[in-house]
Design a protein around this motif. Sequence first.
Motif, PDB file in Angstrom:
ATOM      1  N   GLY A 194      46.693  30.157  15.408  1.00 18.06           N
ATOM      2  CA  GLY A 194      47.402  28.914  15.701  1.00 18.06           C
ATOM      3  C   GLY A 194      47.028  27.783  14.765  1.00 18.06           C
ATOM      4  N   MET A 195      45.728  27.586  14.541  1.00 20.11           N
ATOM      5  CA  MET A 195      45.280  26.481  13.706  1.00 20.11           C
ATOM      6  C   MET A 195      45.496  26.740  12.222  1.00 20.11           C
ATOM      7  SD  MET A 195      44.576  24.386  15.964  1.00 20.11           S
ATOM      8  CE  MET A 195      44.067  23.078  14.848  1.00 20.11           C
ATOM      9  N   SER A 196      45.813  27.979  11.866  1.00 16.24           N
ATOM     10  CA  SER A 196      46.137  28.294  10.470  1.00 16.24           C
ATOM     11  C   SER A 196      47.610  28.060  10.154  1.00 16.24           C
ATOM     12  CB  SER A 196      45.773  29.747  10.163  1.00 16.24           C
ATOM     13  OG  SER A 196      44.395  29.980  10.332  1.00 16.24           O
ATOM     14  N   GLY A 197      48.402  27.716  11.177  1.00 13.02           N
ATOM     15  CA  GLY A 197      49.813  27.490  10.886  1.00 13.02           C
ATOM     16  C   GLY A 197      50.689  27.150  12.063  1.00 13.02           C
ATOM     17  N   TRP A 198      50.698  28.017  13.095  1.00 12.12           N
ATOM     18  CA  TRP A 198      51.702  27.903  14.145  1.00 12.12           C
ATOM     19  C   TRP A 198      51.502  26.696  15.053  1.00 12.12           C
ATOM     20  CZ3 TRP A 198      55.913  30.368  13.271  1.00 12.12           C
ATOM     21  CH2 TRP A 198      55.895  31.595  12.596  1.00 12.12           C
ATOM     22  N   LEU A 199      50.285  26.269  15.286  1.00 14.59           N
ATOM     23  CA  LEU A 199      50.031  25.161  16.210  1.00 14.59           C
ATOM     24  C   LEU A 199      49.771  23.839  15.494  1.00 14.59           C
ATOM     25  CD1 LEU A 199      47.729  26.953  18.825  1.00 14.59           C
ATOM     26  CD2 LEU A 199      50.221  26.706  18.853  1.00 14.59           C
ATOM     27  N   THR A 200      49.966  23.813  14.204  1.00 10.61           N
ATOM     28  CA  THR A 200      49.705  22.591  13.429  1.00 10.61           C
ATOM     29  C   THR A 200      50.964  22.004  12.815  1.00 10.61           C
ATOM     30  OG1 THR A 200      49.271  23.839  11.390  1.00 10.61           O
ATOM     31  CG2 THR A 200      47.394  23.445  12.855  1.00 10.61           C
ATOM     32  N   GLY A 201      52.096  22.679  12.973  1.00 10.26           N
ATOM     33  CA  GLY A 201      53.333  22.222  12.339  1.00 10.26           C
ATOM     34  C   GLY A 201      53.471  22.714  10.907  1.00 10.26           C
TER      35      GLY A 201
END
Length: 335
Positions: A85-92
Amino acid sequence: MAQIIKFFDDIHTMMQNNGDPRTAKWPLMSSPLPTLAICLTYVYLVKVLGPRIMENKKPMELRNVLIYYNFFQVLFSLWLFCEIGMSGWLTGRYNLRCEPVDYSNHPVTIRMVHACWWYYFSKFTEFFDTIFFVLRKKNEHISTLHVIHHGVMPMSVWFGVKFTPGGHSTFFGLINTFVHIVMYTYYLLAALGPQYQKYLWWKKYLTTFQMVQFVAIMVHAFQLLFIDCNYPRAFVWFIGMHAVMFFFLFNEFYKQAYQKKGRIGVTKATVQKGASPNGKLTNGHVTDSAKSTSHTANGYSNSRAADYYVKASPEDLHLRSTSSIKVTAGASEVK
């Protein structure tokens, strides 16, 4: 023989030329053969060798092991979810409509590549779900579908890490790790004992949640068939068809586990109200054969869900054959 050697040489060359150089030298990434060998060994161990070794041995009591194992899986899945998530999906940073693979060495991109490899590794840790069945002599739960479900995943994820470690396909990992957080939490509660039965009412909804997962993955993958996106079309089909296959497998399990269970429950209620399975009155008492199935050898009541989970957790949400459901004089006993 020369043709066979040439065939494998061509495959090796293709892997080297088209594989992601960032993961080329990582553990198990140079060739698909080690992963294939591990998967085949797993199948042989749980279907042949393990049951043969345990045939004349007593089932192992692994309650504490199951508690620690499921707790580890909850934490591992939570960490993977956060990393993906923090590598892409949850950060926009990632786009749900189209996300090509980033083959750069940007720190955030490399973080996602590492998360992909650890997600691949997590599929090996899930082998222990089946190994515990073997050690506890729950061989009836080691169905062909169950073994396929676990045995195929490492090989499937290997191709993603080898060729596309990042981008659109990592949505599968994001959703799947979130489902595993919930799923292994359920298994953990189930392994803790009968006193936690009151917290296990949501099993049916967890299976539904798993099927929703596969629908989301299908839609997310197949949309690229209609969108111009710089993402390999072969992986669109590969991921989408995996989701289709697992959706139908879990849907079949849902029908076997809950719809049939409902019909069995009606029969059981009829017996308890004073009617035998053939419709004759029994003076308001359960027949002797029904009584005989009301308790196990260890004193647990088969009518209580928690008793079953202590003995069989965490297999109930795994795929299994319908033959594992038996009806004895109107009382249901799930093995």
